[in-house]
Scaffold this motif. Structure first.
Motif, PDB file in Angstrom:
ATOM      1  N   PHE A  77      57.989  13.465 -59.470  1.00  0.00           N
ATOM      2  CA  PHE A  77      58.020  13.130 -58.050  1.00  0.00           C
ATOM      3  C   PHE A  77      58.761  14.243 -57.320  1.00  0.00           C
ATOM      4  CE2 PHE A  77      57.741   8.993 -60.143  1.00  0.00           C
ATOM      5  CZ  PHE A  77      56.718   8.384 -59.431  1.00  0.00           C
ATOM      6  N   VAL A  78      58.128  14.810 -56.300  1.00  0.00           N
ATOM      7  CA  VAL A  78      58.774  15.782 -55.423  1.00  0.00           C
ATOM      8  C   VAL A  78      59.029  15.011 -54.133  1.00  0.00           C
ATOM      9  CG1 VAL A  78      58.559  17.966 -54.197  1.00  0.00           C
ATOM     10  CG2 VAL A  78      57.581  17.716 -56.507  1.00  0.00           C
ATOM     11  N   VAL A  79      60.312  14.750 -53.853  1.00  0.00           N
ATOM     12  CA  VAL A  79      60.700  13.835 -52.788  1.00  0.00           C
ATOM     13  C   VAL A  79      61.374  14.612 -51.657  1.00  0.00           C
ATOM     14  CG1 VAL A  79      61.977  11.723 -52.261  1.00  0.00           C
ATOM     15  CG2 VAL A  79      61.080  12.084 -54.575  1.00  0.00           C
ATOM     16  N   LYS A  80      60.759  14.558 -50.477  1.00  0.00           N
ATOM     17  CA  LYS A  80      61.277  15.292 -49.313  1.00  0.00           C
ATOM     18  C   LYS A  80      61.747  14.309 -48.253  1.00  0.00           C
ATOM     19  CE  LYS A  80      60.459  18.852 -46.024  1.00  0.00           C
ATOM     20  NZ  LYS A  80      59.630  19.419 -45.029  1.00  0.00           N
ATOM     21  N   ASN A  81      62.924  14.561 -47.709  1.00  0.00           N
ATOM     22  CA  ASN A  81      63.469  13.728 -46.633  1.00  0.00           C
ATOM     23  C   ASN A  81      63.208  14.418 -45.300  1.00  0.00           C
ATOM     24  OD1 ASN A  81      64.938  12.247 -44.803  1.00  0.00           O
ATOM     25  ND2 ASN A  81      66.789  12.132 -46.052  1.00  0.00           N
ATOM     26  N   ASP A  82      62.233  13.913 -44.557  1.00  0.00           N
ATOM     27  CA  ASP A  82      61.915  14.428 -43.222  1.00  0.00           C
ATOM     28  C   ASP A  82      62.673  13.680 -42.124  1.00  0.00           C
ATOM     29  OD1 ASP A  82      60.215  16.462 -43.955  1.00  0.00           O
ATOM     30  OD2 ASP A  82      58.362  15.349 -43.560  1.00  0.00           O
ATOM     31  N   GLY A  83      63.538  12.744 -42.501  1.00  0.00           N
ATOM     32  CA  GLY A  83      64.242  11.929 -41.521  1.00  0.00           C
ATOM     33  C   GLY A  83      65.563  12.534 -41.093  1.00  0.00           C
ATOM     34  N   GLU A  84      66.274  11.786 -40.266  1.00  0.00           N
ATOM     35  CA  GLU A  84      67.592  12.192 -39.777  1.00  0.00           C
ATOM     36  C   GLU A  84      68.716  11.546 -40.575  1.00  0.00           C
ATOM     37  OE1 GLU A  84      67.992  11.741 -35.527  1.00  0.00           O
ATOM     38  OE2 GLU A  84      65.883  12.268 -35.227  1.00  0.00           O
ATOM     39  N   PHE A  85      68.375  10.574 -41.447  1.00  0.00           N
ATOM     40  CA  PHE A  85      69.369   9.849 -42.225  1.00  0.00           C
ATOM     41  C   PHE A  85      69.262  10.193 -43.711  1.00  0.00           C
ATOM     42  CE2 PHE A  85      68.590   7.026 -38.562  1.00  0.00           C
ATOM     43  CZ  PHE A  85      69.885   6.922 -38.074  1.00  0.00           C
ATOM     44  N   LEU A  86      70.328   9.929 -44.449  1.00  0.00           N
ATOM     45  CA  LEU A  86      70.323  10.019 -45.899  1.00  0.00           C
ATOM     46  C   LEU A  86      69.380   8.953 -46.444  1.00  0.00           C
ATOM     47  CD1 LEU A  86      71.661  11.080 -48.574  1.00  0.00           C
ATOM     48  CD2 LEU A  86      73.335   9.232 -48.281  1.00  0.00           C
ATOM     49  N   HIS A  87      68.572   9.310 -47.450  1.00  0.00           N
ATOM     50  CA  HIS A  87      67.668   8.345 -48.067  1.00  0.00           C
ATOM     51  C   HIS A  87      67.713   8.469 -49.579  1.00  0.00           C
ATOM     52  CE1 HIS A  87      66.030   6.867 -44.369  1.00  0.00           C
ATOM     53  NE2 HIS A  87      65.696   8.077 -43.981  1.00  0.00           N
ATOM     54  N   GLU A  88      67.230   7.425 -50.223  1.00  0.00           N
ATOM     55  CA  GLU A  88      67.189   7.371 -51.676  1.00  0.00           C
ATOM     56  C   GLU A  88      65.762   7.069 -52.113  1.00  0.00           C
ATOM     57  OE1 GLU A  88      69.599   4.904 -55.034  1.00  0.00           O
ATOM     58  OE2 GLU A  88      68.595   3.725 -53.492  1.00  0.00           O
ATOM     59  N   PHE A  89      65.373   7.666 -53.231  1.00  0.00           N
ATOM     60  CA  PHE A  89      64.115   7.324 -53.896  1.00  0.00           C
ATOM     61  C   PHE A  89      64.523   6.742 -55.232  1.00  0.00           C
ATOM     62  CE2 PHE A  89      60.554   8.346 -56.746  1.00  0.00           C
ATOM     63  CZ  PHE A  89      59.501   7.785 -56.033  1.00  0.00           C
ATOM     64  N   ASN A  90      64.305   5.425 -55.418  1.00  0.00           N
ATOM     65  CA  ASN A  90      64.775   4.711 -56.594  1.00  0.00           C
ATOM     66  C   ASN A  90      63.616   3.917 -57.178  1.00  0.00           C
ATOM     67  OD1 ASN A  90      65.924   2.287 -58.050  1.00  0.00           O
ATOM     68  ND2 ASN A  90      67.826   3.344 -57.585  1.00  0.00           N
ATOM     69  N   LEU A  91      63.401   4.047 -58.484  1.00  0.00           N
ATOM     70  CA  LEU A  91      62.357   3.305 -59.197  1.00  0.00           C
ATOM     71  C   LEU A  91      62.976   2.093 -59.871  1.00  0.00           C
ATOM     72  CD1 LEU A  91      60.752   6.380 -60.998  1.00  0.00           C
ATOM     73  CD2 LEU A  91      59.914   5.263 -58.913  1.00  0.00           C
ATOM     74  N   GLY A  92      62.353   0.916 -59.719  1.00  0.00           N
ATOM     75  CA  GLY A  92      62.881  -0.272 -60.377  1.00  0.00           C
ATOM     76  C   GLY A  92      62.135  -1.523 -59.985  1.00  0.00           C
ATOM     77  N   THR A  93      62.647  -2.636 -60.473  1.00  0.00           N
ATOM     78  CA  THR A  93      62.110  -3.947 -60.100  1.00  0.00           C
ATOM     79  C   THR A  93      62.832  -4.422 -58.842  1.00  0.00           C
ATOM     80  OG1 THR A  93      63.764  -5.130 -61.392  1.00  0.00           O
ATOM     81  CG2 THR A  93      61.706  -4.514 -62.536  1.00  0.00           C
ATOM     82  N   ALA A  94      62.312  -5.461 -58.214  1.00  0.00           N
ATOM     83  CA  ALA A  94      62.965  -6.019 -57.024  1.00  0.00           C
ATOM     84  C   ALA A  94      64.392  -6.458 -57.357  1.00  0.00           C
ATOM     85  CB  ALA A  94      62.150  -7.173 -56.467  1.00  0.00           C
ATOM     86  N   ALA A  95      64.597  -7.068 -58.535  1.00  0.00           N
ATOM     87  CA  ALA A  95      65.939  -7.510 -58.940  1.00  0.00           C
ATOM     88  C   ALA A  95      66.880  -6.321 -59.128  1.00  0.00           C
ATOM     89  CB  ALA A  95      65.866  -8.335 -60.224  1.00  0.00           C
TER      90      ALA A  95
END
Length: 188
Positions: A77-95
């Motif tokens: 995954f190549v993850v780019k933040n185009d926003g103005e805030f800090l963001h996270e890309f996290n893989l998992g279940t809803a729990a």
């Protein structure tokens, strides 16, 4: 354009409500506590990646919003933040995301993360006898304008999510679905 403004406003309000609520949570070890295993997969080898998926984050969405991946596939995954805030890309279940959101709120309370960035010095400090680094193999924090990579091997056919667990972001809609399917020709 007005729709985007409304979404941004909703996102900012959700974020400020949760971040400003002063939620008192027990500090715990952020690193390694997400129960990786067959249910969600394992860290992958970038040299063995079957494909690359580009993910763009903004202040209230991911693009793409849905992924289909074959069990056994290794994805970079190549993850780019185009926003103005800090963001996270996290893989998992809803729990897993629900548990992780509490840890992220603790990190915000300790000043380790802010709405727009990471305080790397505070990340290294002892927070009441507990380490609080954000170094899980299934997750990356991406500051505004930055790009990071995450390589993951999906080991079982299951339903997962990718999400931003910064306080208020998941609630504002920053999550997407991942359908991990049986490989083609598996027959069962």
């Amino acid at each position: 354009m007005p729709v985007q403004l409304s979404k941004s406003l909703a996102f900012a309000l959700a974020f400020s409500t949760i971040a400003g609520a002063g939620v008192a949570l027990a500090a715990g070890s952020h690193s390694g506590g997400h129960g990786h295993g067959p249910a969600i997969g394992e860290p992958g080898d970038g040299a063995a990646a079957d494909r690359t998926i580009e993910v763009v984050m903004s202040d209230n969405y991911f693009e793409p919003e849905h992924l289909t991946i074959a069990a056994g596939e290794t994805v970079r995954f190549v993850v780019k933040n185009d926003g103005e805030f800090l963001h996270e890309f996290n893989l998992g279940t809803a729990a897993m995301h629900a548990t992780h959101q509490k840890e992220m709120a603790t990190m915000m309370e300790h000043g380790m993360i802010t709405p727009t960035g990471i305080d790397h010095e505070k990340m290294q400090m002892d927070h009441g006898g507990h380490g609080m680094e954000h170094d899980d193999a299934n997750s990356v924090l991406v500051e505004p304008g930055a790009t990071k990579e995450l390589v993951w091997r999906f080991t079982a056919d299951t339903h997962l999510e990718f999400a931003c667990n910064i306080p208020g972001h998941y609630e504002a809609g920053m999550m997407g679905e991942i359908d991990v399917t049986k490989p083609a020709g598996s027959g069962s």
